[in-house]
Scaffold this motif. Structure first.
Motif, mmCIF file in Angstrom:
data_model
loop_
_atom_site.group_PDB
_atom_site.id
_atom_site.type_symbol
_atom_site.label_atom_id
_atom_site.label_comp_id
_atom_site.label_asym_id
_atom_site.label_seq_id
_atom_site.Cartn_x
_atom_site.Cartn_y
_atom_site.Cartn_z
ATOM 1 N N PRO A 67 51.628 -17.419 -42.264
ATOM 2 C CA PRO A 67 51.757 -16.556 -43.499
ATOM 3 C C PRO A 67 52.992 -16.008 -43.367
ATOM 4 O O PRO A 67 53.856 -16.021 -42.268
ATOM 5 C CB PRO A 67 50.745 -15.356 -43.369
ATOM 6 C CG PRO A 67 49.739 -15.824 -42.628
ATOM 7 C CD PRO A 67 50.373 -16.552 -41.433
ATOM 8 N N ASP A 68 53.667 -15.631 -44.721
ATOM 9 C CA ASP A 68 55.014 -15.390 -44.987
ATOM 10 C C ASP A 68 55.463 -13.939 -44.032
ATOM 11 O O ASP A 68 56.491 -14.009 -43.603
ATOM 12 C CB ASP A 68 55.290 -15.182 -46.336
ATOM 13 C CG ASP A 68 55.614 -16.491 -47.163
ATOM 14 O OD1 ASP A 68 55.571 -17.689 -46.499
ATOM 15 O OD2 ASP A 68 55.437 -16.467 -48.364
ATOM 16 N N ASN A 69 54.384 -13.087 -43.856
ATOM 17 C CA ASN A 69 54.710 -12.107 -43.249
ATOM 18 C C ASN A 69 54.550 -11.929 -41.551
ATOM 19 O O ASN A 69 54.494 -11.060 -40.934
ATOM 20 C CB ASN A 69 53.872 -10.828 -43.679
ATOM 21 C CG ASN A 69 52.352 -10.946 -43.426
ATOM 22 O OD1 ASN A 69 51.767 -12.061 -43.188
ATOM 23 N ND2 ASN A 69 51.655 -9.921 -43.384
ATOM 24 N N VAL A 70 54.335 -13.348 -41.182
ATOM 25 C CA VAL A 70 54.072 -13.160 -39.674
ATOM 26 C C VAL A 70 55.324 -14.296 -39.361
ATOM 27 O O VAL A 70 55.516 -15.384 -39.512
ATOM 28 C CB VAL A 70 52.983 -14.220 -39.300
ATOM 29 C CG1 VAL A 70 52.913 -14.222 -37.915
ATOM 30 C CG2 VAL A 70 51.755 -13.210 -39.779
ATOM 31 N N LEU A 75 45.530 -5.087 -26.669
ATOM 32 C CA LEU A 75 45.605 -5.144 -28.278
ATOM 33 C C LEU A 75 44.316 -5.695 -28.750
ATOM 34 O O LEU A 75 43.797 -5.395 -29.783
ATOM 35 C CB LEU A 75 46.723 -6.169 -28.535
ATOM 36 C CG LEU A 75 48.148 -5.450 -28.158
ATOM 37 C CD1 LEU A 75 49.236 -6.391 -28.290
ATOM 38 C CD2 LEU A 75 48.537 -4.278 -29.242
ATOM 39 N N ALA A 76 43.671 -6.886 -28.271
ATOM 40 C CA ALA A 76 42.588 -7.497 -28.882
ATOM 41 C C ALA A 76 41.395 -6.595 -28.787
ATOM 42 O O ALA A 76 40.674 -6.341 -29.584
ATOM 43 C CB ALA A 76 42.289 -8.928 -28.132
ATOM 44 N N ALA A 77 41.048 -5.825 -27.708
ATOM 45 C CA ALA A 77 40.038 -4.925 -27.377
ATOM 46 C C ALA A 77 40.309 -3.856 -28.437
ATOM 47 O O ALA A 77 39.101 -3.647 -29.207
ATOM 48 C CB ALA A 77 40.127 -4.232 -25.816
ATOM 49 N N LYS A 78 41.373 -3.257 -28.713
ATOM 50 C CA LYS A 78 41.115 -2.346 -29.715
ATOM 51 C C LYS A 78 40.989 -2.686 -31.062
ATOM 52 O O LYS A 78 40.349 -2.082 -31.711
ATOM 53 C CB LYS A 78 42.754 -1.700 -29.658
ATOM 54 C CG LYS A 78 42.952 -0.534 -28.496
ATOM 55 C CD LYS A 78 42.215 0.538 -28.849
ATOM 56 C CE LYS A 78 42.448 1.792 -27.832
ATOM 57 N NZ LYS A 78 41.738 3.046 -28.192
ATOM 58 N N ALA A 79 41.442 -3.903 -31.390
ATOM 59 C CA ALA A 79 41.526 -4.545 -32.731
ATOM 60 C C ALA A 79 39.776 -4.982 -32.712
ATOM 61 O O ALA A 79 39.585 -4.975 -33.943
ATOM 62 C CB ALA A 79 42.121 -5.728 -33.085
ATOM 63 N N TRP A 131 42.909 -19.317 -32.842
ATOM 64 C CA TRP A 131 44.102 -19.294 -33.597
ATOM 65 C C TRP A 131 43.915 -18.816 -34.975
ATOM 66 O O TRP A 131 44.540 -17.899 -35.267
ATOM 67 C CB TRP A 131 44.780 -20.677 -33.871
ATOM 68 C CG TRP A 131 45.962 -20.774 -32.906
ATOM 69 C CD1 TRP A 131 47.090 -20.831 -33.147
ATOM 70 C CD2 TRP A 131 45.939 -20.988 -31.413
ATOM 71 N NE1 TRP A 131 48.017 -21.021 -31.965
ATOM 72 C CE2 TRP A 131 47.322 -21.001 -30.956
ATOM 73 C CE3 TRP A 131 44.914 -20.651 -30.437
ATOM 74 C CZ2 TRP A 131 47.655 -20.867 -29.611
ATOM 75 C CZ3 TRP A 131 45.284 -20.737 -29.171
ATOM 76 C CH2 TRP A 131 46.483 -21.059 -28.614
ATOM 77 N N PRO A 132 42.850 -19.038 -35.741
ATOM 78 C CA PRO A 132 42.543 -18.507 -37.144
ATOM 79 C C PRO A 132 42.571 -16.793 -37.010
ATOM 80 O O PRO A 132 42.968 -16.223 -37.620
ATOM 81 C CB PRO A 132 41.346 -19.278 -37.528
ATOM 82 C CG PRO A 132 41.331 -20.399 -37.030
ATOM 83 C CD PRO A 132 41.896 -20.418 -35.522
ATOM 84 N N ALA A 184 45.084 -14.264 -38.461
ATOM 85 C CA ALA A 184 44.623 -13.113 -39.265
ATOM 86 C C ALA A 184 44.727 -11.594 -38.999
ATOM 87 O O ALA A 184 45.244 -10.605 -39.562
ATOM 88 C CB ALA A 184 43.144 -13.196 -39.556
ATOM 89 N N MET A 185 44.761 -11.301 -37.683
ATOM 90 C CA MET A 185 44.883 -10.218 -36.996
ATOM 91 C C MET A 185 46.381 -9.882 -37.265
ATOM 92 O O MET A 185 46.819 -8.686 -37.484
ATOM 93 C CB MET A 185 44.748 -10.148 -35.303
ATOM 94 C CG MET A 185 43.245 -10.093 -35.020
ATOM 95 S SD MET A 185 43.027 -9.974 -33.278
ATOM 96 C CE MET A 185 41.410 -9.725 -33.095
ATOM 97 N N LEU A 186 47.404 -10.679 -36.884
ATOM 98 C CA LEU A 186 48.776 -10.565 -36.856
ATOM 99 C C LEU A 186 49.271 -10.296 -38.506
ATOM 100 O O LEU A 186 50.021 -9.308 -38.856
ATOM 101 C CB LEU A 186 49.656 -11.683 -36.493
ATOM 102 C CG LEU A 186 49.500 -11.932 -35.051
ATOM 103 C CD1 LEU A 186 50.116 -13.262 -34.537
ATOM 104 C CD2 LEU A 186 49.908 -10.453 -34.211
ATOM 105 N N ALA A 187 48.553 -11.329 -39.351
ATOM 106 C CA ALA A 187 49.062 -11.074 -40.908
ATOM 107 C C ALA A 187 48.594 -9.753 -41.484
ATOM 108 O O ALA A 187 49.168 -9.106 -42.368
ATOM 109 C CB ALA A 187 48.255 -12.015 -41.653
#
Length: 354
Positions: free
Chosen positions: A140-143, A186-190, A301-302, A306-309
């Motif tokens: 995405p543009d914001n990543v 980071l993943a655990a918190k998310a 990956w998807p 999505a987490m980053l976006a």
């Protein structure tokens, strides 16, 4: 497109060179990428220093790098979902055949899987690289490109948390605050972990872990016993954790995970250490612990993008050093010395931005 395809090539133990290689032509289901950002992984450094990881031995010159993102410059005749100019994150493991592992969604376990920078397969630390289009994911543009490259280590953390069953309300112990321990945090918190405690020898790494969201940290002293460290974890959390994610590969750390985790809990082994280790199996038996391994990742990956976006996960602080591709040897030395968390190489000589 120019003819410059500067590549970082490992010839043998300790012999790392910058070389020009031909720009590849994509096949019908492939894309040619102008590489932008490639992170240096511990495995890249290990191959450089030791020439092997387990059964994977460097026998012929091999391009390093597998934490990568880039821009599509050419697409194969059968590629429909990507076009020149698209920014993508690259999943480095591509199944070569439709076997039982592929069919059941565990393509990472396929014995014949292609994987960047694992002998004999070349990696992506170069100006131009071709890859299976199905394993390139639009950003995405914001990543940013760097975030795209960090989808790879983040995927290890996501896969580890999935294997551990981390969910809303989980309490989690993470052993090791290196790059993989931090992305597991980071993943655990998310994914809904209520409290996360992380342990490490390095105060500096634990400080970063606290900045990234760790609730508690345990500074490990080499003279500490595994049982005592487990008691510290329980004292900080007020209970034994549901899940322990072991990211160091150190025998004593695996022992801590077994002693610390609550009965009926789960231990996920992520770190790669010795082939054999002494661990308190009777304790694991009496507590009915599930001990689970992971091998890289699959189907991540998807969700990582999505987490980053969505900004639920911020990996940007992990990048502590940046080098142009021409300074790859210096970058590898920086990584080897542990001077930062994630060292990023910038492959596009006209765009050195994150």
């Amino acid at each position: 497109m120019d003819k410059d395809n500067l590549s970082v090539v490992l010839h043998s133990t300790g012999d790392l060179r910058l070389e020009q290689r031909p720009i590849p032509e994509p096949g019908p289901n492939e894309v040619l990428l102008q590489m932008h950002s490639v992170g240096i992984c511990g495995s890249d450094v290990h191959f450089w220093q030791h020439g092997r990881i387990g059964d994977y031995v460097v026998k012929n010159p091999m391009v390093l790098g597998h934490e990568a993102s880039g821009r599509v410059v050419k697409v194969g005749s059968e590629v429909k979902h990507l076009k020149p100019g698209d920014r993508v994150a690259i999943e480095p493991g591509v199944p070569r055949e439709v076997d039982e592992f592929f069919k059941t969604g565990h393509y990472n376990l396929s014995p014949s899987v292609f994987f960047c920078a694992t002998p004999p397969d070349d990696g992506s630390l170069c100006r131009y690289y071709k890859h299976s289009a199905s394993f390139c994911y639009k950003l995405p543009d914001n990543v940013t490109f760097e975030e795209g490259a960090l989808v790879e280590p983040l995927s290890v953390g996501i896969h580890a948390c999935r294997r551990g069953g981390v969910t809303l309300g989980s309490t989690v112990l993470i052993c090791g605050a290196g790059p993989i321990g931090l992305v597991s945090l980071l993943a655990a918190k998310a994914m809904g972990a209520a409290q996360v405690v992380i342990s490490d020898l390095s105060e500096k790494r634990l400080e970063m872990a606290k900045e990234l969201g760790a609730d508690f940290s345990v500074t490990v002293q080499r003279e500490d016993s595994s049982r005592d460290l487990a008691k510290k974890v329980e004292s900080l959390l007020g209970e034994q954790p549901h899940v322990a994610i072991e990211c160091t590969g150190v025998e004593a750390s695996a022992q801590v995970a077994i002693y610390a985790t609550r009965p009926a809990g789960v231990i996920v082994l992520v770190g790669m250490g010795s082939e054999t280790a002494t661990v308190p199996l009777l304790t694991a038996t009496f507590k009915e612990l599930d001990i689970r391994g992971i091998f890289r990742y699959c189907n991540t990956w998807p969700v990582a993008i999505a987490m980053l976006a969505s900004k639920k996960v911020n990996v940007k602080p992990l990048v502590t050093h940046r080098f142009p591709l021409e300074q790859a040897v210096q970058a590898f030395e920086t990584s080897r010395q542990g001077l930062g968390v994630k060292v990023m190489l910038k492959c596009d000589k006209n765009d050195q931005n994150p």
